[in-house]
Design an enzyme around this catalytic site. Sequence first.
Site, mmCIF file in Angstrom:
data_model
loop_
_atom_site.group_PDB
_atom_site.id
_atom_site.type_symbol
_atom_site.label_atom_id
_atom_site.label_comp_id
_atom_site.label_asym_id
_atom_site.label_seq_id
_atom_site.Cartn_x
_atom_site.Cartn_y
_atom_site.Cartn_z
ATOM 1 C CG HIS A 100 -9.097 -8.334 1.535
ATOM 2 N ND1 HIS A 100 -8.235 -7.611 2.324
ATOM 3 C CD2 HIS A 100 -10.155 -8.626 2.328
ATOM 4 C CE1 HIS A 100 -8.753 -7.487 3.540
ATOM 5 N NE2 HIS A 100 -9.921 -8.086 3.571
ATOM 6 N NE ARG A 146 -1.721 3.137 3.789
ATOM 7 C CZ ARG A 146 -2.566 2.107 3.904
ATOM 8 N NH1 ARG A 146 -3.460 1.874 2.961
ATOM 9 N NH2 ARG A 146 -2.528 1.334 4.966
ATOM 10 C CG ASP A 151 -5.574 -5.731 -0.490
ATOM 11 O OD1 ASP A 151 -5.957 -6.772 0.057
ATOM 12 O OD2 ASP A 151 -4.750 -4.962 0.019
ATOM 13 C CG HIS A 175 -2.631 2.794 9.082
ATOM 14 N ND1 HIS A 175 -3.558 3.290 8.202
ATOM 15 C CD2 HIS A 175 -2.732 1.445 8.997
ATOM 16 C CE1 HIS A 175 -4.200 2.282 7.616
ATOM 17 N NE2 HIS A 175 -3.704 1.149 8.080
ATOM 18 N N GLY A 209 -3.575 -2.860 9.880
ATOM 19 C CA GLY A 209 -2.391 -2.835 9.019
ATOM 20 C C GLY A 209 -1.109 -2.486 9.732
ATOM 21 C CG HIS A 268 -3.970 -10.594 2.952
ATOM 22 N ND1 HIS A 268 -5.231 -11.120 2.888
ATOM 23 C CD2 HIS A 268 -4.101 -9.263 2.711
ATOM 24 C CE1 HIS A 268 -6.076 -10.146 2.615
ATOM 25 N NE2 HIS A 268 -5.431 -9.025 2.494
ATOM 26 C CG HIS A 298 -1.870 -1.170 1.230
ATOM 27 N ND1 HIS A 298 -3.091 -1.120 0.586
ATOM 28 C CD2 HIS A 298 -1.768 -2.425 1.750
ATOM 29 C CE1 HIS A 298 -3.710 -2.294 0.732
ATOM 30 N NE2 HIS A 298 -2.929 -3.093 1.436
ATOM 31 C CG ASP A 336 -1.421 -6.502 3.694
ATOM 32 O OD1 ASP A 336 -1.623 -5.464 3.038
ATOM 33 O OD2 ASP A 336 -2.286 -7.037 4.415
#
Lengths: 312, 423
Positions: free
Chosen positions: B177, B62, B150, B307, B322, B230, B60, B303
Amino acid sequence: MTAWTRKDLTGLDELSTGEITFLLDTARAFKGVGERSLKKVPALRGKTLVNFFVEPSTRTRTSFEVAAMRLSADVVNISATASSLQKGETLKDTALNLQALRADIIVLRHSSPGSSKFLSQRLGSSIINAGDGAHEHPTQGLLDIFTIREKFGKIEGLHIAIVGDILFSRVARSNIFGLLKLGAKVTLVGPSTLVPKSFEKLGARVSHRIDDILADADVVNLLRIQHERQRKEYFPGLGEYISLFGLTKPRAEKLKPGCLVMHPGPINRGVEIDSDVADGKQSVILEQVTNGIAVRMAVLYACAGGAQIPAP
Amino acid sequence: MKPTRITNGRIIDPANHRDETADLWFSGGKITAPQPDSDFDTIDAAGLVVTPGLIDIHVHLREPGQSHKETIASATRAAAAGGFTSVVAMPNTNPAADSAATISWIKEKAERTACVNVFPTGAITKGLKGEELAPYGALFHAGVVALTDDGHCVQNHEVMRRAVEYAKMFGLPVMDHCQDYSLVGDGIMHEGEWSLRLGLPGWPRAGEEIIVARNILLAELLDSPIHCQHISSAGSVRLLREARARGVKISGEACPHHIALTDASLAAFDSDFKMNPPLRTEADIDALVEGIADGTLTILCSDHAPHAAYEKEVEIDHAPFGITGLETQFAIFHDILVHKRRAIGLPRLIALYTSEPAALLKLDRGTLAEGAPADITLIDPALDWTFDKNQSQSLSKNTPFHGHTWRGRTVRTIVGGKTVWEK
């Protein structure tokens, strides 16, 4: 005697048997204070306690308030609607603000499991868990255990049945952890959806037939069925619940004469407990409320006051 | 530019069945034949393993829209620091990567700011809502390498069926996912003894397995590949193994946290242990390791889900799912799979990060063949090291692995012939 060294009480799961016994013994010493005409000791004079209730509660908040006042602490009540959490401030920031106001003790009621632990790791103030989601309600567990111990003089070897919505109950968890540590046999009773078999992994027994435990139990602790939350996928309805698990009058007659009937309140008369049973001779529901003050005095004193038991 | 010779290293190149001590040459951004007669640079790789640049197919980044968590620049720096030369970007950005415009934006931003290759995926459904198909034709021509929602899971089986059927026209693999919303509800940790103890809502294994089973049935019905992201539960591994044995075009991937940690880690209510799917039990760890060892799970990935601290540092049920993982994943997998459990050898570990993901997504990477891009990772398999999250290249520090020590580390990352990270 185990010395008490914690600044917080976030749950009974993490306490040792000695620590639980210490709190119970301290509560016994404090119970006398409530019997006097002058119901006050100076143990926490000059300390500030904030009742920070992010989830509504009247009886627990009031009990903490009375306990704090009997210890001569100053008390401020903050409820969710009045707090900044409504305005988007995080729990951590709100709590840091409370600490900046020099609150010595924060009593937290919150819908999130672990919220007391969360604050205890971040603040110097004492954090007392007054209920965190479905996790723990340690002072309720302690006051239940205190009440049982007062009546029987012991916990070890007793058979305690806890009946109702165990899965979502913080009261049940604190009772389970505390009672098992002190050597009781604990049977959890209720529908298979609310009392899954996996609770046996915590050391408790599981039963889906209340009639099976009536003749053997030393204590029946009834939990409130939260029908306002309408857990429709967990059980079909109150009528069926009452017929399968309610402590009705005919069922109560099968209890041992010395069996205690307990309830953390507020009770639903005619749902988990028959009105007559709630008011009957075996019921100690109101004694639980009285004992709650002594237990909370002990907890506040242990966490924020000192480790010595005051002379009774 | 002068050619470069990497010498004295053990070359492990699973795509070409190579495992030998030899020289590797590259020039002009490509792997080349030896050029001993020219003026060349030398990298001494004595004691090191030389492999195709590692590929992480589950990251990710972002961007666009959440640059307070991570940027393409910072995520790719973290990738480089973790030995990765290529990352596959998940589409749950803001806006979601469900249009050619957003894919173009990502590729253009990566062109300017990324230090490793960025391969975007497109959304299966518009806005990741699980209702209407995203425009796969436009996404394909914009350069996506796969489709996935996902972070979300298409609940409607008919929508998923048509998605896989339509994607087949473009040869785009569909990655899923696997999470059944009605079974998982507001679950935030594995449903088991620890969720009961902690009073946290449970996320049962069946919530994953029922969608893995659904995907197997659809892959079989359509004779078209579906990749399950995952994988966390023993039952999912069992379902995948059985289906693959029958020749169904189904595959699965594993993440390091799911074999390094269990649900008991949630005891302190630390949200750095909260991810989706959740940490499960020792039995699940054993099943995942077995699945990796016997070829049921063919891809490893992070994965990586950064954050901001203020987003994670809240009540655990309010915290986002996450953890980061780009810089720690190789070491964790190497330490557990190769060093401690001896479940697989180093060549297979490299394959799970190079030839296997390249084959699934049809990338021209994951190989040291002459003419391939000079994406190369150097690994010191004997190095013991301790991870310090404060040294992380990621903008976010939400990792449960701070202070953990592992054996094995990537020590140099080369992308297109250029060293982008060196320990």
